[in-house]
Scaffold this motif. Structure first.
Motif, PDB file in Angstrom:
ATOM      1  N   ASP A 228       0.829  -1.210   0.000  1.00  0.00           N
ATOM      2  CA  ASP A 228       0.000   0.000   0.000  1.00  0.00           C
ATOM      3  C   ASP A 228       0.861   1.257   0.000  1.00  0.00           C
ATOM      4  N   ALA A 229       1.930   1.265   0.801  1.00  0.00           N
ATOM      5  CA  ALA A 229       2.811   2.440   0.874  1.00  0.00           C
ATOM      6  C   ALA A 229       3.503   2.693  -0.449  1.00  0.00           C
ATOM      7  N   VAL A 230       3.956   1.633  -1.117  1.00  0.00           N
ATOM      8  CA  VAL A 230       4.637   1.794  -2.399  1.00  0.00           C
ATOM      9  C   VAL A 230       3.669   2.312  -3.456  1.00  0.00           C
ATOM     10  N   GLU A 231       2.461   1.775  -3.494  1.00  0.00           N
ATOM     11  CA  GLU A 231       1.491   2.227  -4.489  1.00  0.00           C
ATOM     12  C   GLU A 231       1.113   3.692  -4.284  1.00  0.00           C
ATOM     13  N   ARG A 232       1.146   4.152  -3.042  1.00  0.00           N
ATOM     14  CA  ARG A 232       0.861   5.571  -2.760  1.00  0.00           C
ATOM     15  C   ARG A 232       2.110   6.437  -2.822  1.00  0.00           C
ATOM     16  N   ALA A 233       3.278   5.809  -3.086  1.00  0.00           N
ATOM     17  CA  ALA A 233       4.563   6.512  -3.092  1.00  0.00           C
ATOM     18  C   ALA A 233       4.769   7.258  -1.774  1.00  0.00           C
ATOM     19  N   ASP A 234       4.420   6.603  -0.667  1.00  0.00           N
ATOM     20  CA  ASP A 234       4.515   7.188   0.668  1.00  0.00           C
ATOM     21  C   ASP A 234       5.856   6.785   1.285  1.00  0.00           C
ATOM     22  N   LEU A 235       6.851   7.631   1.134  1.00  0.00           N
ATOM     23  CA  LEU A 235       8.196   7.314   1.615  1.00  0.00           C
ATOM     24  C   LEU A 235       8.240   7.115   3.121  1.00  0.00           C
ATOM     25  N   ALA A 236       7.511   7.937   3.864  1.00  0.00           N
ATOM     26  CA  ALA A 236       7.541   7.826   5.321  1.00  0.00           C
ATOM     27  C   ALA A 236       6.973   6.486   5.775  1.00  0.00           C
ATOM     28  N   ALA A 237       5.905   6.039   5.131  1.00  0.00           N
ATOM     29  CA  ALA A 237       5.295   4.763   5.497  1.00  0.00           C
ATOM     30  C   ALA A 237       6.224   3.599   5.164  1.00  0.00           C
ATOM     31  N   VAL A 238       6.934   3.693   4.029  1.00  0.00           N
ATOM     32  CA  VAL A 238       7.897   2.655   3.680  1.00  0.00           C
ATOM     33  C   VAL A 238       9.030   2.619   4.701  1.00  0.00           C
ATOM     34  N   ALA A 239       9.559   3.796   5.043  1.00  0.00           N
ATOM     35  CA  ALA A 239      10.664   3.869   6.000  1.00  0.00           C
ATOM     36  C   ALA A 239      10.291   3.230   7.330  1.00  0.00           C
ATOM     37  N   ASP A 240       9.038   3.371   7.735  1.00  0.00           N
ATOM     38  CA  ASP A 240       8.579   2.826   9.011  1.00  0.00           C
ATOM     39  C   ASP A 240       8.573   1.299   9.008  1.00  0.00           C
ATOM     40  N   LEU A 241       8.598   0.702   7.818  1.00  0.00           N
ATOM     41  CA  LEU A 241       8.546  -0.751   7.714  1.00  0.00           C
ATOM     42  C   LEU A 241       9.925  -1.390   7.570  1.00  0.00           C
ATOM     43  N   LEU A 242      10.966  -0.585   7.396  1.00  0.00           N
ATOM     44  CA  LEU A 242      12.305  -1.107   7.149  1.00  0.00           C
ATOM     45  C   LEU A 242      13.112  -1.211   8.438  1.00  0.00           C
ATOM     46  N   ALA A 243      13.870  -2.300   8.568  1.00  0.00           N
ATOM     47  CA  ALA A 243      14.819  -2.408   9.671  1.00  0.00           C
ATOM     48  C   ALA A 243      15.946  -1.404   9.462  1.00  0.00           C
ATOM     49  N   GLU A 244      16.587  -1.014  10.539  1.00  0.00           N
ATOM     50  CA  GLU A 244      17.648  -0.002  10.436  1.00  0.00           C
ATOM     51  C   GLU A 244      18.777  -0.464   9.524  1.00  0.00           C
ATOM     52  N   ASP A 245      19.082  -1.765   9.546  1.00  0.00           N
ATOM     53  CA  ASP A 245      20.191  -2.287   8.729  1.00  0.00           C
ATOM     54  C   ASP A 245      19.682  -3.029   7.490  1.00  0.00           C
TER      55      ASP A 245
END
Length: 348
Positions: A228-245
């Motif tokens: 959903d975040a990628v389809e909306r091009a929502d960078l903040a939402a994508v970042a929230d799903l990624l591990a720090e490393d």
């Protein structure tokens, strides 16, 4: 094989092509996985299964029933793979070739390196042999995960075959030696060397590969949020799903990124419509590959009428975060996943 199978084998040996087709189709799925483990290439595994059946048909009179027909096919398939691997460089992923990339630099050109390929879970058939079969006790240890495939690429071909037959399929040393036309001592020696090499190249947390399992509901939820975040091009939402490393790669492009900040910097450039590196808008379709959650990505640029096949991305998810994503940018893989090459621009 049951008692009735002896009749089918006899008919095949007498030249009955239908009987032979019945025999080989029973084992097509597991032989495809076996060849894929040996080669790291989905495309080549398809070719090698066909080569296995061709060699089996040509040499059917040589099958004397001293082993099961299934074991005989494994012998042919393994030797066909060894022939292909002779003198060939190992298949890799971008992180095996260079240090992490700088997201501020331009996208490097595609390369002709022999890359690993993903395997569609819909074609993965865990072996289900009878109690008389050599790997009956090892079905739960089946694995085709990318971490395992990348590590096994470091083994010489014969050690690779021994490790797969002994540690993945659970064949006894005596039967493995017979298949490879070697001694039990040589098989045991090759297995010990292969295990040492695997421990050097598997991730620390994966020194002992565990039985594969279906994605948890938590993992599926992470994947839905990511799509959903990628389809909306929502960078903040994508970042929230990624591990720090987090680590991301996209073969056949040789670059790869390590860490959330680098990944997000790369995405920001490719998602910005004003950037020369703008990729377009995405549509995501969930799928499965290598016993891991995966997504088929479609992309549409402003001047294009439809979303076109772009990449198959395979994810590793831990503790509610994406720790790795390998996006195979090869639209030619989509038919193997039973996915269309394009979707209408109105598709949501």
């Amino acid at each position: 094989m049951g008692a009735g199978d002896d009749v089918v084998v006899a008919a095949a040996r007498a030249g009955d092509e239908g009987a032979f087709a019945m025999l080989v189709e029973r084992h097509r799925g597991e032989l495809r996985v076996h060849c894929y483990r040996m080669l790291g290439s989905f495309d080549e595994s398809e070719d090698l299964v066909q080569e296995t059946f061709l060699r089996a048909w040509r040499n059917l009179e040589g099958f004397e029933g001293r082993s099961t027909f299934r074991a005989w096919l494994y012998r042919i398939a393994t030797n066909a793979c060894l022939d292909v691997l002779d003198g060939r460089a190992r298949r890799v992923l971008p992180q095996h070739l260079a240090a992490p990339s700088d997201p501020s630099l331009a996208l490097p050109p595609r390369t002709d390196v022999a890359w690993l390929q993903p395997f569609p879970d819909r074609l993965w058939e865990p072996a289900a042999p009878s109690e008389a079969e050599p790997d009956a006790v090892a079905v739960t240890r089946e694995t085709i995960e990318l971490a395992f495939l990348a590590a096994i690429q470091h083994l010489p071909p014969r050690q690779r075959a021994v490790l797969i037959l002994r540690d993945v399929l659970g064949w006894p040393a005596k039967q493995t030696a017979a298949l490879l036309e070697g001694s039990v001592a040589s098989v045991n020696s090759a297995l010990q060397r292969a295990r040492v090499t695997m421990k050097e190249h598997l991730p620390e947390r994966r020194l002992d590969w565990a039985p594969s399992a279906e994605p948890t509901e938590r993992e599926r939820a992470v994947l839905r949020r990511y799509m959903d975040a990628v389809e909306r091009a929502d960078l903040a939402a994508v970042a929230d799903l990624l591990a720090e490393d987090v680590r991301t790669t996209m073969p056949p492009y040789p670059m790869w990124f390590q860490g959330r900040d680098s990944v997000m910097a790369a995405l920001a450039a490719s998602w910005d419509p004003c950037s020369p590196g703008y990729v377009g808008r995405f549509h995501m379709v969930p799928t499965r590959a290598n016993m891991r959650p995966a997504v088929a990505t479609y992309v549409r640029r402003p001047d294009e009428p439809a979303y076109r096949a772009f990449a198959i991305a395979v994810f590793e998810i831990e503790d509610g975060r994406i720790v790795a994503a390998t996006a195979f940018h090869d639209p030619g893989l989509f038919p193997a996943f039973e996915l269309p090459m394009a979707l209408p621009s109105t598709h949501r």
